[in-house]
Design an enzyme around this catalytic site. Structure first.
Site, PDB file in Angstrom:
ATOM      1  N   HIS A   4     -23.474  16.617  -4.780  1.00 25.49           N
ATOM      2  CA  HIS A   4     -23.273  15.197  -5.067  1.00 25.49           C
ATOM      3  C   HIS A   4     -21.802  14.844  -4.890  1.00 25.49           C
ATOM      4  CE1 HIS A   4     -27.121  14.501  -7.683  1.00 25.49           C
ATOM      5  NE2 HIS A   4     -27.358  15.235  -6.610  1.00 25.49           N
ATOM      6  N   GLU A  60     -19.718  13.289  -6.704  1.00 19.98           N
ATOM      7  CA  GLU A  60     -18.881  13.566  -7.870  1.00 19.98           C
ATOM      8  C   GLU A  60     -18.451  15.027  -7.911  1.00 19.98           C
ATOM      9  OE1 GLU A  60     -21.863  12.034  -7.766  1.00 19.98           O
ATOM     10  OE2 GLU A  60     -22.229  10.887  -9.581  1.00 19.98           O
ATOM     11  N   CYS A 112     -25.545  11.155 -12.389  1.00 21.44           N
ATOM     12  CA  CYS A 112     -26.765  11.747 -12.939  1.00 21.44           C
ATOM     13  C   CYS A 112     -26.378  12.741 -14.048  1.00 21.44           C
ATOM     14  CB  CYS A 112     -27.542  12.461 -11.840  1.00 21.44           C
ATOM     15  SG  CYS A 112     -26.729  13.959 -11.214  1.00 21.44           S
ATOM     16  N   CYS A 167     -24.097  15.662 -12.852  1.00 21.94           N
ATOM     17  CA  CYS A 167     -22.713  15.238 -12.621  1.00 21.94           C
ATOM     18  C   CYS A 167     -21.998  14.931 -13.932  1.00 21.94           C
ATOM     19  CB  CYS A 167     -22.675  14.052 -11.669  1.00 21.94           C
ATOM     20  SG  CYS A 167     -23.187  14.524 -10.002  1.00 21.94           S
TER      21      CYS A 167
END
Length: 152
Positions: A56, A58, A86, A89
């Site tokens: 992801h 992040e 999410c 993260c």
């Protein structure tokens, strides 16, 4: 709502990273880590290209920032991301000791900064951080909507 000029500029940098992800066929999410008014890490989704569920934006940005600082802890840093983080993260954000998270679009399916669950102030985590959502939300949402409409 009126946002600080620095928040808008940093979110625009995250949007630029999201554009890069979309151009590569990834879900267009981008992130930057800012410390002392300097971007120290940039990331975009790489889950598809790297066959990595943890890829992801992040996580990629946090890894880059930690690498740049030679430290897995990033106290005082702000993470800007185009989509609400999410749960995975949010765990990484807590582990990195980020001080503030600023996101663009809300995520009603997976958002862990208030949409589905709010882990930013969870008693289960030993680190808490400030959350600000909705910065350039229209631009961030439009990019995601356009991407998914083209896929259908």
């Amino acid at each position: 709502m009126s946002w600080a000029e620095s928040d808008v500029a940093s979110m625009q940098a995250a949007l630029a990273a999201a554009i890069k992800a979309g151009a590569a066929g990834e879900v267009p999410v981008g992130a930057v880590v800012v410390l002392d008014d300097e971007i120290i890490g940039t990331g975009n989704n790489i889950t598809i290209s790297d066959h990595d569920p943890s890829g992801h934006a992040e996580i990629v940005a946090l890894r880059a920032a930690a690498n740049a600082r030679s430290n897995h802890r990033l106290p005082g840093a702000t993470l800007y991301v185009t989509l609400e983080p999410c749960t995975m993260c949010m765990g990484a954000i807590s582990q990195a000791r980020i001080s503030r998270v600023v996101f663009g679009a809300y995520d009603p399916k997976f958002g862990a900064a208030g949409s589905v669950i709010d882990l930013s102030d969870s008693k289960a985590l030993n680190h808490h951080f400030e959350i600000n959502g909705g910065v350039l939300a229209d631009e961030c949402s439009a990019m995601l909507k356009t991407f998914f409409e083209a896929r259908r």
